[in-house]
Design a protein around this motif. Structure first.
Motif, PDB file in Angstrom:
ATOM      1  N   ALA A  86       0.850  -1.200   0.000  1.00 49.12           N
ATOM      2  CA  ALA A  86       0.000   0.000   0.000  1.00 49.12           C
ATOM      3  C   ALA A  86       0.874   1.234   0.000  1.00 49.12           C
ATOM      4  O   ALA A  86       1.978   1.233   0.567  1.00 49.12           O
ATOM      5  CB  ALA A  86      -0.931   0.000   1.210  1.00 49.12           C
ATOM      6  N   ALA A  87       0.369   2.288  -0.614  1.00 53.21           N
ATOM      7  CA  ALA A  87       1.136   3.529  -0.745  1.00 53.21           C
ATOM      8  C   ALA A  87       0.396   4.698  -0.103  1.00 53.21           C
ATOM      9  O   ALA A  87      -0.824   4.666   0.063  1.00 53.21           O
ATOM     10  CB  ALA A  87       1.395   3.825  -2.222  1.00 53.21           C
ATOM     11  N   ASN A  88       1.177   5.705   0.242  1.00 54.28           N
ATOM     12  CA  ASN A  88       0.635   6.979   0.766  1.00 54.28           C
ATOM     13  C   ASN A  88      -0.148   6.783   2.059  1.00 54.28           C
ATOM     14  O   ASN A  88      -1.213   7.371   2.262  1.00 54.28           O
ATOM     15  CB  ASN A  88      -0.217   7.663  -0.309  1.00 54.28           C
ATOM     16  N   ILE A  89       0.406   5.957   2.941  1.00 58.05           N
ATOM     17  CA  ILE A  89      -0.201   5.666   4.246  1.00 58.05           C
ATOM     18  C   ILE A  89       0.459   6.537   5.312  1.00 58.05           C
ATOM     19  O   ILE A  89       1.676   6.728   5.308  1.00 58.05           O
ATOM     20  CB  ILE A  89      -0.036   4.172   4.598  1.00 58.05           C
ATOM     21  N   ASP A  90      -0.347   7.070   6.232  1.00 57.60           N
ATOM     22  CA  ASP A  90       0.162   7.898   7.323  1.00 57.60           C
ATOM     23  C   ASP A  90       0.222   7.151   8.652  1.00 57.60           C
ATOM     24  O   ASP A  90       0.961   7.536   9.552  1.00 57.60           O
ATOM     25  CB  ASP A  90      -0.743   9.124   7.529  1.00 57.60           C
ATOM     26  N   LEU A  91      -0.596   6.105   8.796  1.00 52.57           N
ATOM     27  CA  LEU A  91      -0.749   5.441  10.084  1.00 52.57           C
ATOM     28  C   LEU A  91      -1.026   3.960   9.879  1.00 52.57           C
ATOM     29  O   LEU A  91      -1.861   3.594   9.043  1.00 52.57           O
ATOM     30  CB  LEU A  91      -1.905   6.077  10.862  1.00 52.57           C
ATOM     31  N   VAL A  92      -0.336   3.108  10.642  1.00 50.07           N
ATOM     32  CA  VAL A  92      -0.616   1.671  10.641  1.00 50.07           C
ATOM     33  C   VAL A  92      -1.282   1.316  11.962  1.00 50.07           C
ATOM     34  O   VAL A  92      -0.748   1.613  13.037  1.00 50.07           O
ATOM     35  CB  VAL A  92       0.669   0.840  10.461  1.00 50.07           C
ATOM     36  N   LEU A  93      -2.445   0.686  11.891  1.00 51.70           N
ATOM     37  CA  LEU A  93      -3.165   0.210  13.071  1.00 51.70           C
ATOM     38  C   LEU A  93      -2.966  -1.294  13.178  1.00 51.70           C
ATOM     39  O   LEU A  93      -3.432  -2.057  12.322  1.00 51.70           O
ATOM     40  CB  LEU A  93      -4.656   0.539  12.953  1.00 51.70           C
ATOM     41  N   LEU A  94      -2.249  -1.734  14.220  1.00 52.59           N
ATOM     42  CA  LEU A  94      -1.919  -3.138  14.412  1.00 52.59           C
ATOM     43  C   LEU A  94      -2.905  -3.735  15.401  1.00 52.59           C
ATOM     44  O   LEU A  94      -2.860  -3.438  16.593  1.00 52.59           O
ATOM     45  CB  LEU A  94      -0.502  -3.282  14.964  1.00 52.59           C
ATOM     46  N   VAL A  95      -3.800  -4.570  14.930  1.00 47.86           N
ATOM     47  CA  VAL A  95      -4.866  -5.110  15.770  1.00 47.86           C
ATOM     48  C   VAL A  95      -4.484  -6.497  16.284  1.00 47.86           C
ATOM     49  O   VAL A  95      -4.097  -7.372  15.506  1.00 47.86           O
ATOM     50  CB  VAL A  95      -6.189  -5.195  14.988  1.00 47.86           C
ATOM     51  N   TYR A  96      -4.578  -6.677  17.605  1.00 48.74           N
ATOM     52  CA  TYR A  96      -4.371  -8.000  18.187  1.00 48.74           C
ATOM     53  C   TYR A  96      -5.376  -8.170  19.320  1.00 48.74           C
ATOM     54  O   TYR A  96      -6.014  -7.218  19.764  1.00 48.74           O
ATOM     55  CB  TYR A  96      -2.932  -8.163  18.691  1.00 48.74           C
ATOM     56  N   ALA A  97      -5.535  -9.400  19.784  1.00 47.39           N
ATOM     57  CA  ALA A  97      -6.517  -9.679  20.837  1.00 47.39           C
ATOM     58  C   ALA A  97      -6.120 -10.943  21.586  1.00 47.39           C
ATOM     59  O   ALA A  97      -5.287 -11.726  21.118  1.00 47.39           O
ATOM     60  CB  ALA A  97      -7.919  -9.841  20.237  1.00 47.39           C
ATOM     61  N   ALA A  98      -6.739 -11.134  22.753  1.00 40.42           N
ATOM     62  CA  ALA A  98      -6.439 -12.311  23.566  1.00 40.42           C
ATOM     63  C   ALA A  98      -6.933 -13.593  22.917  1.00 40.42           C
ATOM     64  O   ALA A  98      -6.328 -14.655  23.067  1.00 40.42           O
ATOM     65  CB  ALA A  98      -7.065 -12.153  24.955  1.00 40.42           C
ATOM     66  N   ARG A  99      -8.047 -13.510  22.183  1.00 41.03           N
ATOM     67  CA  ARG A  99      -8.622 -14.683  21.519  1.00 41.03           C
ATOM     68  C   ARG A  99      -8.915 -14.360  20.070  1.00 41.03           C
ATOM     69  O   ARG A  99      -9.545 -13.335  19.796  1.00 41.03           O
ATOM     70  CB  ARG A  99      -9.916 -15.105  22.230  1.00 41.03           C
ATOM     71  N   PRO A 100      -8.490 -15.214  19.138  1.00 39.36           N
ATOM     72  CA  PRO A 100      -7.590 -16.340  19.343  1.00 39.36           C
ATOM     73  C   PRO A 100      -6.191 -15.865  19.743  1.00 39.36           C
ATOM     74  O   PRO A 100      -5.913 -14.675  19.676  1.00 39.36           O
ATOM     75  CB  PRO A 100      -7.573 -17.031  17.972  1.00 39.36           C
ATOM     76  N   THR A 101      -5.333 -16.783  20.136  1.00 31.79           N
ATOM     77  CA  THR A 101      -4.010 -16.412  20.623  1.00 31.79           C
ATOM     78  C   THR A 101      -3.268 -15.584  19.574  1.00 31.79           C
ATOM     79  O   THR A 101      -3.188 -15.974  18.404  1.00 31.79           O
ATOM     80  CB  THR A 101      -3.187 -17.671  20.951  1.00 31.79           C
ATOM     81  N   PHE A 102      -2.749 -14.451  19.996  1.00 36.99           N
ATOM     82  CA  PHE A 102      -2.045 -13.575  19.063  1.00 36.99           C
ATOM     83  C   PHE A 102      -0.559 -13.941  18.997  1.00 36.99           C
ATOM     84  O   PHE A 102      -0.011 -14.571  19.904  1.00 36.99           O
ATOM     85  CB  PHE A 102      -2.205 -12.105  19.469  1.00 36.99           C
ATOM     86  N   ASN A 103       0.071 -13.521  17.917  1.00 39.74           N
ATOM     87  CA  ASN A 103       1.486 -13.774  17.685  1.00 39.74           C
ATOM     88  C   ASN A 103       2.263 -12.481  17.901  1.00 39.74           C
ATOM     89  O   ASN A 103       2.096 -11.521  17.146  1.00 39.74           O
ATOM     90  CB  ASN A 103       1.690 -14.288  16.252  1.00 39.74           C
ATOM     91  N   ARG A 104       3.106 -12.439  18.927  1.00 39.56           N
ATOM     92  CA  ARG A 104       3.885 -11.235  19.219  1.00 39.56           C
ATOM     93  C   ARG A 104       4.749 -10.830  18.042  1.00 39.56           C
ATOM     94  O   ARG A 104       4.898  -9.638  17.767  1.00 39.56           O
ATOM     95  CB  ARG A 104       4.769 -11.463  20.446  1.00 39.56           C
ATOM     96  N   TRP A 105       5.324 -11.810  17.380  1.00 38.75           N
ATOM     97  CA  TRP A 105       6.210 -11.487  16.271  1.00 38.75           C
ATOM     98  C   TRP A 105       5.474 -10.804  15.130  1.00 38.75           C
ATOM     99  O   TRP A 105       6.052  -9.985  14.418  1.00 38.75           O
ATOM    100  CB  TRP A 105       6.927 -12.749  15.779  1.00 38.75           C
ATOM    101  N   PHE A 106       4.198 -11.135  14.937  1.00 45.87           N
ATOM    102  CA  PHE A 106       3.412 -10.449  13.907  1.00 45.87           C
ATOM    103  C   PHE A 106       3.363  -8.953  14.214  1.00 45.87           C
ATOM    104  O   PHE A 106       3.590  -8.117  13.337  1.00 45.87           O
ATOM    105  CB  PHE A 106       1.992 -11.023  13.854  1.00 45.87           C
ATOM    106  N   VAL A 107       3.065  -8.613  15.457  1.00 47.42           N
ATOM    107  CA  VAL A 107       2.994  -7.202  15.855  1.00 47.42           C
ATOM    108  C   VAL A 107       4.359  -6.554  15.746  1.00 47.42           C
ATOM    109  O   VAL A 107       4.499  -5.434  15.230  1.00 47.42           O
ATOM    110  CB  VAL A 107       2.439  -7.071  17.285  1.00 47.42           C
ATOM    111  N   TRP A 108       5.383  -7.229  16.220  1.00 45.28           N
ATOM    112  CA  TRP A 108       6.727  -6.657  16.170  1.00 45.28           C
ATOM    113  C   TRP A 108       7.188  -6.434  14.729  1.00 45.28           C
ATOM    114  O   TRP A 108       7.833  -5.422  14.424  1.00 45.28           O
ATOM    115  CB  TRP A 108       7.703  -7.575  16.901  1.00 45.28           C
ATOM    116  N   LYS A 109       6.871  -7.362  13.834  1.00 43.40           N
ATOM    117  CA  LYS A 109       7.232  -7.176  12.420  1.00 43.40           C
ATOM    118  C   LYS A 109       6.523  -5.959  11.838  1.00 43.40           C
ATOM    119  O   LYS A 109       7.106  -5.196  11.050  1.00 43.40           O
ATOM    120  CB  LYS A 109       6.873  -8.425  11.607  1.00 43.40           C
TER     121      LYS A 109
END
Length: 302
Positions: A86-109
């Motif tokens: 994607a181009a011309n983006i100002d903000l990335v919203l990283l969505v995670y939650a307790a269920r189902p189990t989230f992957n920390r590395w996904f957020v960190w990447k």
């Protein structure tokens, strides 16, 4: 979504790419009309969010002639390849939650990708009402300690509060939603764009996607002003294009030590007198964070 009615005899026009699937595109002109478009020369260099110069080739149909300069660009991983997302983006919203189990590395990447692209990131903990063991909240606090902006929301339990909090963040900006499957990203999108489902269906009909709507990227204008990009087929950000020096800079906890190693080109892996690894030994850098860095850095040596 208004169908284009511009005369084919009209001159070339400016537009934004609002939906993509392979080499099929929808572009929206300055008047709000949407065109089905192809890329001149069958180039695969167009992504959602791009500003383009197009030419009307038939009623409702256009050809993308050129791309305008991008102020930002994000990449996705596809197997061993890295492709534009994607181009011309100002903000990335990283969505995670307790269920189902989230992957920390996904957020960190995602945080590394946003930093490399010069884009602000906000980590959104969704489904706070389901975080019974507090693991998701603890992860949010760990991100805050790294200087990451965060939100704690529950789209289904507190929809009005969630809508207000998100609106305050995305207003007047071009934002990108990312998250693993099941994190409630679609619910959040529907709070911001109530007709997102209908617009997605119309986009799909225009692109002739059939049941493949889940892999088409879409750009939605927001009622509050601003816009949001949804990339439902997204798996993870592509980071292979990030130089190893910039990779280290994307770790806030590394920064006090950067430039302090014996070697100026230290990769912080096995080099002697590495100031970053000294921080790890002292406990100033969490072991799991350094393991994450090592995984990314070593992948560049293969």
């Amino acid at each position: 979504m208004r169908t284009a009615a511009r005369s084919v005899d009209a001159a070339d026009f400016d537009a934004r790419v609002v939906a993509t699937f392979g080499r099929q595109f929808l572009i929206e002109d300055d008047g709000g009309a949407v065109w089905s478009a192809t890329r001149r020369g069958k180039k695969g260099d167009v992504v959602v969010g791009d500003l383009v110069r197009a030419h009307a080739s038939a009623p409702g149909l256009a050809r993308i002639e050129t791309l305008k300069p991008r102020r930002s660009l994000l990449f996705r991983a596809e197997g061993y390849r890295v492709k534009e997302l994607a181009a011309n983006i100002d903000l990335v919203l990283l969505v995670y939650a307790a269920r189902p189990t989230f992957n920390r590395w996904f957020v960190w990447k995602a945080l590394v990708a946003a930093y490399a692209a010069g884009i602000e990131a906000v980590a959104v903990q969704n489904k706070t009402d389901l975080d019974e063991d507090g693991e998701a909240a603890a992860f949010r606090r760990s991100l805050e300690q790294l200087g990451v902006a965060t939100l704690a929301l529950s789209a289904k339990a507190e929809p009005e509060r969630t809508r207000a909090a998100l609106t305050a963040v995305v207003r007047d900006r071009a934002s990108l939603f990312v998250g693993q499957s099941g994190m409630g990203k679609s619910t959040l999108l529907n709070l911001l764009v109530p007709d997102a489902g209908a617009r997605t269906q119309e986009y799909s009909q225009r692109l002739d996607l059939g049941k493949q709507t889940t892999t088409a990227s879409r750009w939605f204008d927001l009622p509050c002003s601003g816009s949001i990009v949804d990339t439902p087929g997204f798996q993870e950000f592509g980071l292979a294009n990030v130089p190893i020096g910039q990779l280290a800079e994307s770790f806030p906890e590394f920064r006090p030590a950067l430039g302090q190693c014996r070697f100026l080109d230290c990769r912080h892996l096995a080099e002697p007198d590495c100031a970053v690894r000294k921080l790890v030994d002292q406990g100033a850098v969490a072991a799991d964070r350094f393991a994450f860095y090592r995984s990314l850095a070593e992948a560049r040596l293969l």
